[in-house]
Enzyme design. Sequence first.
Site, short mmCIF file in Angstrom:
data_model
loop_
_atom_site.label_atom_id
_atom_site.label_comp_id
_atom_site.label_asym_id
_atom_site.label_seq_id
_atom_site.Cartn_x
_atom_site.Cartn_y
_atom_site.Cartn_z
CB VAL A 107 -32.25 70.45 42.78
CG1 VAL A 107 -32.85 69.72 42.67
CG2 VAL A 107 -32.98 71.72 43.46
CB CYS A 108 -29.66 67.66 41.05
SG CYS A 108 -28.28 65.65 40.17
#
Length: 322
Positions: A107-108
Amino acid sequence: MSSATHRVAILVYDGVTLLDVAGPAEVFGEANRLGADYRITLLSTSGADIASSIGVRIAVDGGPACEPDPDTFVMPGGAVYPRTPVTRELSEAARELAARSGRVASVCSGAFVLAAAGLLDGKRATTHWKIAHELAGRHPKIRVEPDAIYVRDGTTYTSAGVTAGIDLALALVEEDHGPDLSRDVARALVVYLQRAGGQSQFSAPLQGPPPRSPALRTVVDLVMADPAGNHSLGELAKHLNVSSRHLTRLFREELSTTPARYVESIRFDIAKALLDQGHTATQAASSAGFPSYESLRRVFARELSISPAAYQRRFSTARRTR
């Protein structure tokens, strides 16, 4: 629906973004309430509890060795990356967990951890739009897709910033249990099952660094000062007292684009800002230098896969109308 237990290991660290952890975990938890069986394990490199980016402490279940057979390994992000190098302990823990996992997801800025562990080499990947260029620059073996909400390459998944982790987790639930369950989870969490457009629609105008060449910086100043003016190649070259060929070469060598496309990109950013301020799409098109609303609509469709009106509905205000 499969009744088998699916083990999800999430590797956390000091400074991790809390929503990068809680968002996907809540998707899996909601899926459990609807009949799935995800078992979530929170891990840290040392097995000690950690502090999130906002100071909230996260209790972990242990170190990487305490989860021997994860079906899914999730690597959340944090503002600490890419500002600082990924520690050897974290990249080694990520590599160890990935080797034992059926699929790997980030994520990210968690993509920077996977990249440091060599897990994204030769693969397509994405991360937050603000740092996508940094990922590509540091890891040239990765094919970075800066506009994607999430990217799947084989059993490796990467997602854009923060809430995109929810989009990714919904996709994983759909892969495991089908679209009906993932749709029910999305409805329960009041989120889109699949949002329209890429993450470019969330970027702020004119975020990139200014051109290095004084001539190209002058082009930016000219267009910003008078977006609706005549900024054709010939007029720009005449203003800068250079040949059209020389100016075209400057754009190609420094920005990998043409003068016309660069002028259009500035006008596009200006139009986005005007829509954010509440101007109508027609007003934004005219003020930003587009010959018509239709020409602005075509650029929005190409760049964001949504219309100017749809963009404005999403970003012009957070206040509900009554």
